[in-house]
Design a protein around this motif. Sequence first.
Motif, mmCIF file in Angstrom:
data_model
loop_
_atom_site.group_PDB
_atom_site.id
_atom_site.type_symbol
_atom_site.label_atom_id
_atom_site.label_comp_id
_atom_site.label_asym_id
_atom_site.label_seq_id
_atom_site.Cartn_x
_atom_site.Cartn_y
_atom_site.Cartn_z
ATOM 1 N N SER A 22 27.817 75.378 -15.170
ATOM 2 C CA SER A 22 27.749 75.024 -13.747
ATOM 3 C C SER A 22 26.615 74.323 -13.476
ATOM 4 C CB SER A 22 27.707 76.453 -12.801
ATOM 5 O OG SER A 22 26.575 77.165 -13.138
ATOM 6 N N GLY A 23 25.673 74.042 -14.206
ATOM 7 C CA GLY A 23 24.469 73.446 -14.269
ATOM 8 C C GLY A 23 24.837 71.940 -14.216
ATOM 9 N N PHE A 24 23.542 71.164 -14.173
ATOM 10 C CA PHE A 24 23.771 69.542 -13.924
ATOM 11 C C PHE A 24 24.475 69.021 -15.163
ATOM 12 C CE2 PHE A 24 20.842 65.924 -14.724
ATOM 13 C CZ PHE A 24 21.923 64.848 -14.187
ATOM 14 N N ILE A 25 24.116 69.151 -16.412
ATOM 15 C CA ILE A 25 24.827 68.690 -17.368
ATOM 16 C C ILE A 25 26.169 69.331 -17.707
ATOM 17 C CG2 ILE A 25 24.710 68.157 -19.971
ATOM 18 C CD1 ILE A 25 21.548 68.206 -19.685
ATOM 19 N N ARG A 67 25.579 83.357 -15.255
ATOM 20 C CA ARG A 67 25.199 84.622 -14.505
ATOM 21 C C ARG A 67 25.898 84.570 -13.197
ATOM 22 N NH1 ARG A 67 19.291 84.145 -13.685
ATOM 23 N NH2 ARG A 67 20.144 82.078 -12.984
ATOM 24 N N ILE A 112 22.849 85.023 -21.071
ATOM 25 C CA ILE A 112 22.721 84.897 -22.471
ATOM 26 C C ILE A 112 21.715 85.983 -23.031
ATOM 27 C CG2 ILE A 112 23.599 82.590 -22.653
ATOM 28 C CD1 ILE A 112 20.880 81.722 -23.224
ATOM 29 N N LEU A 168 23.974 75.524 -23.068
ATOM 30 C CA LEU A 168 23.380 74.566 -22.144
ATOM 31 C C LEU A 168 22.330 75.232 -21.351
ATOM 32 C CD1 LEU A 168 26.475 72.602 -20.933
ATOM 33 C CD2 LEU A 168 24.424 71.355 -21.703
ATOM 34 N N TYR A 216 7.021 74.981 -23.153
ATOM 35 C CA TYR A 216 8.824 74.669 -23.149
ATOM 36 C C TYR A 216 9.086 74.036 -24.302
ATOM 37 C CZ TYR A 216 12.687 72.003 -21.538
ATOM 38 O OH TYR A 216 14.129 71.437 -21.506
ATOM 39 N N LYS A 244 11.850 75.547 -27.255
ATOM 40 C CA LYS A 244 12.940 74.905 -27.583
ATOM 41 C C LYS A 244 13.049 74.600 -29.088
ATOM 42 C CE LYS A 244 15.254 73.485 -23.940
ATOM 43 N NZ LYS A 244 16.680 74.113 -23.912
ATOM 44 N N VAL A 282 17.221 63.616 -18.187
ATOM 45 C CA VAL A 282 18.531 63.217 -17.990
ATOM 46 C C VAL A 282 18.638 62.768 -16.409
ATOM 47 C CG1 VAL A 282 20.954 63.985 -17.982
ATOM 48 C CG2 VAL A 282 19.380 65.076 -19.431
HETATM 49 N N1 LIG Z 1 18.176 67.948 -17.017
HETATM 50 C C1 LIG Z 1 17.428 67.509 -18.118
HETATM 51 O O1 LIG Z 1 16.635 66.509 -17.715
HETATM 52 C C2 LIG Z 1 17.266 68.048 -19.588
HETATM 53 C C3 LIG Z 1 16.589 67.278 -20.432
HETATM 54 C C4 LIG Z 1 16.388 67.864 -21.569
HETATM 55 C C5 LIG Z 1 17.073 69.117 -21.952
HETATM 56 N N2 LIG Z 1 17.865 69.646 -20.957
HETATM 57 C C6 LIG Z 1 18.318 70.767 -21.320
HETATM 58 O O2 LIG Z 1 19.576 71.037 -21.241
HETATM 59 C C7 LIG Z 1 20.250 72.227 -20.765
HETATM 60 C C8 LIG Z 1 20.881 72.047 -19.375
HETATM 61 O O3 LIG Z 1 19.997 71.427 -18.441
HETATM 62 P P1 LIG Z 1 20.580 71.413 -16.987
HETATM 63 O O4 LIG Z 1 19.662 70.375 -16.432
HETATM 64 O O5 LIG Z 1 21.945 71.160 -16.949
HETATM 65 O O6 LIG Z 1 20.227 72.846 -16.540
HETATM 66 P P2 LIG Z 1 20.664 73.441 -15.054
HETATM 67 O O7 LIG Z 1 21.414 72.642 -14.253
HETATM 68 O O8 LIG Z 1 19.474 74.327 -14.452
HETATM 69 O O9 LIG Z 1 21.898 74.520 -15.419
HETATM 70 C C9 LIG Z 1 21.347 75.692 -15.989
HETATM 71 C C10 LIG Z 1 22.617 76.453 -16.250
HETATM 72 O O10 LIG Z 1 22.374 77.708 -17.076
HETATM 73 C C11 LIG Z 1 22.852 78.868 -16.220
HETATM 74 N N3 LIG Z 1 22.080 79.932 -16.679
HETATM 75 C C12 LIG Z 1 20.651 80.144 -16.350
HETATM 76 N N4 LIG Z 1 20.288 81.363 -16.699
HETATM 77 C C13 LIG Z 1 21.248 81.779 -17.431
HETATM 78 C C14 LIG Z 1 21.467 82.875 -18.319
HETATM 79 N N5 LIG Z 1 20.590 83.861 -18.334
HETATM 80 N N6 LIG Z 1 22.458 83.387 -18.661
HETATM 81 C C15 LIG Z 1 23.759 82.373 -18.545
HETATM 82 N N7 LIG Z 1 23.671 81.288 -17.889
HETATM 83 C C16 LIG Z 1 22.417 81.002 -17.414
HETATM 84 C C17 LIG Z 1 23.007 78.406 -14.814
HETATM 85 O O11 LIG Z 1 23.645 79.217 -14.057
HETATM 86 P P3 LIG Z 1 23.495 80.470 -13.612
HETATM 87 O O12 LIG Z 1 22.026 80.279 -12.692
HETATM 88 O O13 LIG Z 1 24.701 80.840 -12.513
HETATM 89 O O14 LIG Z 1 23.537 81.467 -14.704
HETATM 90 C C18 LIG Z 1 23.302 77.042 -15.107
HETATM 91 O O15 LIG Z 1 24.755 76.861 -15.372
HETATM 92 C C19 LIG Z 1 19.174 73.153 -20.839
HETATM 93 O O16 LIG Z 1 18.743 73.696 -21.956
HETATM 94 C C20 LIG Z 1 17.951 72.079 -20.784
HETATM 95 O O17 LIG Z 1 16.678 72.635 -21.211
HETATM 96 C C21 LIG Z 1 18.004 69.302 -19.630
#
Ligand SMILES: NC(=O)c1ccc[n+]([C@@H]2O[C@H](COP(=O)([O-])OP(=O)(O)OC[C@H]3O[C@@H](n4cnc5c(N)ncnc54)[C@H](OP(=O)(O)O)[C@@H]3O)[C@@H](O)[C@H]2O)c1
Length: 340
Positions: free
Chosen positions: A12-15, A35, A59, A78, A129, A133, A155
Amino acid sequence: MADKLITVFGGSGFIGSHLVRHLAAQGWRVRIAVRDIRKALFLKPAGDLGQISLIPVSITDPAGVAAAVQGADAVVNLVGVLYESKKRTFEALHEKGAENVARAAMAAGVRRLVHVSALGANANSPSAYARSKAAGERAVAVAFPSATIMRPSVVFGAEDGFFNRFGAVAQKMPVLPYFTDAIPHTPGGGGASFQPVYASDVATAIAAAVNDPHHLGKTYELVGPRVYDMRAILDIVNRETMRRRPIIGLPYLAADIPARLFNVLRTLVEKIPPVSLGAPFLTPDQVVQLRLGNVATGVLPGLEAFGIAPTAAEVVVPTYLKRFRPIQQTKRLRLQPRNG
Ligand SMILES: NC(=O)c1ccc[n+]([C@@H]2O[C@H](COP(=O)([O-])OP(=O)(O)OC[C@H]3O[C@@H](n4cnc5c(N)ncnc54)[C@H](OP(=O)(O)O)[C@@H]3O)[C@@H](O)[C@H]2O)c1
């Protein structure tokens, strides 16, 4: 492919939302594991009736994770956070959580696992962080050696937390500050360098890794086509928000001291539930990451390995930063004749 099932942790997150739409369009049955499933409901229309299902799980809960991957052909993880809070530590999510997913996927006979880490993941990094990772990548490689590991740079996309954040600053503040160790306006004084990558390109690469055995056991650095220093990023923000704010370079201390003070306050307040100060604007660890920058090493393969020509920020960022323009500029643009 219609009967193939994929579990997407963090769907459900950004990516994740880009990825789920992509996978659904390719015909996968997608199980979104998050969650709070209410936050994933908006993705249901991305698939046909019953094509997208939702499962509530953290998770950090091995039994829940095992149930979420049951019967899946592929799994993508993710889940990640940018800052820690009492229960949501980097170790719990990036390391132990990643291990839970990898172990459960292996035990359930899942064929493909894609683990999303981050560019700059490094066991010796000064950033907690980045270290967490790296620890997650190690745990995944042990539990599921053929996993594909993706390290995206910062991203960008309509819902990003990077350009949008600077857009909001440009909207609300009289100046656009950035941080640098050198003298601003001299060569090298533009702050740390970044290589932002488009969310849709990241999603396309993850979907390709899930579909093609060629990517088994490999690690990729997913970056955009251009490197920008912070000043250049703020130039884009200024241009696209039409705010023309003075861009000023400040020493990192100007970010570090308030970030540390807010962190102490947040830690104290967290002890008195249910009071919360909300998301910090910048944590001390994020100041460390800002200083390190985020550029590909060039040692690992990137988007080209998936046949993807990376999208430049200049192509996409204007489509969403315009929401931060002064209202009179937006009106003037609307009133302009389309062919004039
Ligand atoms: N965005 C960037 O610029 C970027 C850059 C480099 C790497 N990344 C990595 O890419 C991945 C995705 O990033 P994103 O920006 O899409 O993150 P995001 O928008 O914050 O989404 C995080 C997702 O994880 C879920 N989540 C959080 N805690 C959880 C848990 N304990 N169990 C199950 N689900 C959980 C959230 O939904 P709920 O809160 O409903 O559980 C949400 O769907 C991450 O690992 C991040 O570190 C992102």
